[in-house]
Design a protein around this motif. Structure first.
Motif, PDB file in Angstrom:
ATOM      1  N   ASP A 191      27.786  74.172  34.084  1.00  0.00           N
ATOM      2  CA  ASP A 191      27.682  75.138  32.983  1.00  0.00           C
ATOM      3  C   ASP A 191      29.032  75.381  32.317  1.00  0.00           C
ATOM      4  OD1 ASP A 191      24.846  75.826  33.311  1.00  0.00           O
ATOM      5  OD2 ASP A 191      25.507  76.602  35.238  1.00  0.00           O
ATOM      6  N   VAL A 192      30.093  75.348  33.108  1.00  0.00           N
ATOM      7  CA  VAL A 192      31.432  75.569  32.554  1.00  0.00           C
ATOM      8  C   VAL A 192      31.771  74.475  31.544  1.00  0.00           C
ATOM      9  CG1 VAL A 192      33.891  75.529  33.089  1.00  0.00           C
ATOM     10  CG2 VAL A 192      32.346  76.891  34.491  1.00  0.00           C
ATOM     11  N   TYR A 193      31.589  73.208  31.925  1.00  0.00           N
ATOM     12  CA  TYR A 193      31.947  72.112  31.023  1.00  0.00           C
ATOM     13  C   TYR A 193      31.004  72.019  29.835  1.00  0.00           C
ATOM     14  CZ  TYR A 193      35.866  70.280  33.604  1.00  0.00           C
ATOM     15  OH  TYR A 193      37.096  70.142  34.183  1.00  0.00           O
ATOM     16  N   VAL A 194      29.720  72.276  30.053  1.00  0.00           N
ATOM     17  CA  VAL A 194      28.792  72.296  28.925  1.00  0.00           C
ATOM     18  C   VAL A 194      29.179  73.423  27.964  1.00  0.00           C
ATOM     19  CG1 VAL A 194      26.404  72.778  28.242  1.00  0.00           C
ATOM     20  CG2 VAL A 194      26.870  71.186  30.114  1.00  0.00           C
ATOM     21  N   GLY A 195      29.590  74.557  28.511  1.00  0.00           N
ATOM     22  CA  GLY A 195      30.026  75.681  27.682  1.00  0.00           C
ATOM     23  C   GLY A 195      31.252  75.340  26.852  1.00  0.00           C
ATOM     24  N   TYR A 196      32.253  74.679  27.490  1.00  0.00           N
ATOM     25  CA  TYR A 196      33.448  74.252  26.752  1.00  0.00           C
ATOM     26  C   TYR A 196      33.044  73.363  25.571  1.00  0.00           C
ATOM     27  CZ  TYR A 196      36.446  75.634  30.734  1.00  0.00           C
ATOM     28  OH  TYR A 196      37.104  76.314  31.713  1.00  0.00           O
ATOM     29  N   LEU A 197      32.199  72.381  25.866  1.00  0.00           N
ATOM     30  CA  LEU A 197      31.794  71.411  24.856  1.00  0.00           C
ATOM     31  C   LEU A 197      31.004  72.087  23.741  1.00  0.00           C
ATOM     32  CD1 LEU A 197      31.634  68.496  23.907  1.00  0.00           C
ATOM     33  CD2 LEU A 197      29.675  68.172  25.448  1.00  0.00           C
ATOM     34  N   ARG A 198      30.091  72.956  24.123  1.00  0.00           N
ATOM     35  CA  ARG A 198      29.242  73.629  23.134  1.00  0.00           C
ATOM     36  C   ARG A 198      30.074  74.479  22.174  1.00  0.00           C
ATOM     37  NH1 ARG A 198      24.769  76.126  26.256  1.00  0.00           N
ATOM     38  NH2 ARG A 198      23.508  74.273  25.795  1.00  0.00           N
ATOM     39  N   ARG A 199      31.071  75.182  22.705  1.00  0.00           N
ATOM     40  CA  ARG A 199      31.900  76.030  21.844  1.00  0.00           C
ATOM     41  C   ARG A 199      32.638  75.211  20.797  1.00  0.00           C
ATOM     42  NH1 ARG A 199      32.409  79.172  26.548  1.00  0.00           N
ATOM     43  NH2 ARG A 199      34.268  78.056  27.276  1.00  0.00           N
ATOM     44  N   LYS A 200      33.114  74.031  21.196  1.00  0.00           N
ATOM     45  CA  LYS A 200      33.832  73.190  20.241  1.00  0.00           C
ATOM     46  C   LYS A 200      32.891  72.593  19.197  1.00  0.00           C
ATOM     47  CE  LYS A 200      37.831  72.131  23.126  1.00  0.00           C
ATOM     48  NZ  LYS A 200      38.696  71.077  23.717  1.00  0.00           N
ATOM     49  N   LEU A 201      31.692  72.232  19.603  1.00  0.00           N
ATOM     50  CA  LEU A 201      30.732  71.673  18.661  1.00  0.00           C
ATOM     51  C   LEU A 201      30.248  72.714  17.659  1.00  0.00           C
ATOM     52  CD1 LEU A 201      28.494  69.440  20.995  1.00  0.00           C
ATOM     53  CD2 LEU A 201      30.345  68.698  19.499  1.00  0.00           C
ATOM     54  N   GLU A 202      30.218  73.984  18.084  1.00  0.00           N
ATOM     55  CA  GLU A 202      29.670  75.046  17.237  1.00  0.00           C
ATOM     56  C   GLU A 202      30.742  75.855  16.514  1.00  0.00           C
ATOM     57  OE1 GLU A 202      27.078  77.402  19.680  1.00  0.00           O
ATOM     58  OE2 GLU A 202      25.959  75.643  20.367  1.00  0.00           O
ATOM     59  N   ALA A 203      32.007  75.441  16.665  1.00  0.00           N
ATOM     60  CA  ALA A 203      33.087  76.176  16.001  1.00  0.00           C
ATOM     61  C   ALA A 203      32.854  76.207  14.495  1.00  0.00           C
ATOM     62  CB  ALA A 203      34.432  75.508  16.304  1.00  0.00           C
ATOM     63  N   GLY A 204      33.123  77.344  13.897  1.00  0.00           N
ATOM     64  CA  GLY A 204      32.937  77.478  12.453  1.00  0.00           C
ATOM     65  C   GLY A 204      31.515  77.794  12.059  1.00  0.00           C
ATOM     66  N   GLY A 205      30.690  78.143  13.052  1.00  0.00           N
ATOM     67  CA  GLY A 205      29.324  78.559  12.752  1.00  0.00           C
ATOM     68  C   GLY A 205      28.325  77.435  12.583  1.00  0.00           C
ATOM     69  N   LEU A 206      28.650  76.221  13.056  1.00  0.00           N
ATOM     70  CA  LEU A 206      27.715  75.106  12.949  1.00  0.00           C
ATOM     71  C   LEU A 206      26.522  75.317  13.872  1.00  0.00           C
ATOM     72  CD1 LEU A 206      30.248  72.139  12.830  1.00  0.00           C
ATOM     73  CD2 LEU A 206      28.801  72.942  10.957  1.00  0.00           C
ATOM     74  N   ALA A 207      25.381  74.774  13.468  1.00  0.00           N
ATOM     75  CA  ALA A 207      24.143  74.939  14.244  1.00  0.00           C
ATOM     76  C   ALA A 207      24.260  74.267  15.604  1.00  0.00           C
ATOM     77  CB  ALA A 207      22.965  74.351  13.471  1.00  0.00           C
ATOM     78  N   ARG A 208      23.537  74.791  16.576  1.00  0.00           N
ATOM     79  CA  ARG A 208      23.575  74.252  17.942  1.00  0.00           C
ATOM     80  C   ARG A 208      22.911  72.884  17.998  1.00  0.00           C
ATOM     81  NH1 ARG A 208      23.018  77.989  23.083  1.00  0.00           N
ATOM     82  NH2 ARG A 208      25.083  78.373  22.186  1.00  0.00           N
ATOM     83  N   LEU A 209      23.618  71.940  18.621  1.00  0.00           N
ATOM     84  CA  LEU A 209      23.075  70.611  18.884  1.00  0.00           C
ATOM     85  C   LEU A 209      22.775  70.393  20.360  1.00  0.00           C
ATOM     86  CD1 LEU A 209      25.354  68.264  16.701  1.00  0.00           C
ATOM     87  CD2 LEU A 209      23.044  69.056  16.179  1.00  0.00           C
ATOM     88  N   LEU A 210      23.541  71.048  21.237  1.00  0.00           N
ATOM     89  CA  LEU A 210      23.392  70.858  22.675  1.00  0.00           C
ATOM     90  C   LEU A 210      22.550  71.993  23.248  1.00  0.00           C
ATOM     91  CD1 LEU A 210      24.051  69.199  25.143  1.00  0.00           C
ATOM     92  CD2 LEU A 210      26.270  70.335  25.278  1.00  0.00           C
TER      93      LEU A 210
END
Length: 226
Positions: A191-210
């Motif tokens: 969960d920690v690594y998925v969380g790190y990755l998700r935050r970077k993918l969603e930076a700037g308000g982009l829609a969730r992909l993961l």
């Protein structure tokens, strides 16, 4: 991605393992054919880099036993012999590609990338999921055209999800892509690594992909159709 390197000559084994780990892949190693068979029985690998001339059990016998057991991991054969009949024999025994020694490490890494694309039926050198684009050969990741900076582990994790876009990737698969030991897949490290990755993918308000499938794993997909 989890890779097994089977090579008895220490300097070559070390150089290959280092290069593959630098790409962010999880790499196990074996110094002879018997060790390789033990590793193959205890873990699942996406790809095996396999020398032909090994002590104890030779590489072709390892390959034969893999295929007889139903192991479908892609196999890149390493051979010091530039003889057509040996290469043909290896391919006929179930190898997916071969590389003749001496070889450039950069070519080996490129061939590994190509085999991983083939394993997950990815034809293009870039992978696109909605606003996400991965360019593995350049090790670049773009979201909506903007490059994002990922750590080696975050990149490797995203590559796993991207190769299997739209499919469930289990927590155990995520854990095993991060660590060589089988460990406990329920550990919060996933969960920690998925969380790190998700935050970077969603930076700037982009829609969730993961997306998370509770109790099962994760799916990378564009649910907004963007």
């Amino acid at each position: 991605m989890r890779i097994l390197v089977v090579e008895d000559f220490g300097p070559v084994r070390g150089a290959v393992v280092t290069a593959l780990r630098d790409e962010g892949w999880t790499v196990d190693l074996a110094a002879d054919g018997a060790q390789a068979l033990t590793k193959l029985e205890s873990a699942t690998f996406d790809l095996v880099v396999l020398d032909i001339m090994l002590p104890v059990v030779d590489g072709l016998q390892v390959l034969h036993q893999m295929r007889a057991a139903g192991d479908e991991a892609h196999v890149l054969i390493l051979t010091a012999r530039d003889e057509v009949n040996e290469r043909v024999n290896a391919l006929d025994c179930g190898a997916d590609d071969y590389l003749t020694k001496p070889f450039a490490i950069e070519e080996l890494v490129a061939r590994v990338r190509a085999l991983l694309r083939r394993k997950y039926r990815v034809k293009s050198p870039s992978i696109k999921v909605g606003p996400l684009e991965m360019r593995p050969a350049e090790r670049r990741v773009l979201m909506a055209g903007e490059e994002i900076d990922l750590t080696v582990r975050e990149y490797a994790l995203l590559e796993l999800f991207a190769h299997r876009a739209g499919e469930l990737v289990t927590r155990e698969e995520v854990h095993n892509s991060l660590y060589r030991d089988r460990g406990v897949a329920t550990s919060n490290v996933v969960d920690v690594y998925v969380g790190y990755l998700r935050r970077k993918l969603e930076a700037g308000g982009l829609a969730r992909l993961l997306h998370t499938k509770r109790g099962q794993g994760f799916v990378l997909e564009d649910r907004d159709g963007g």
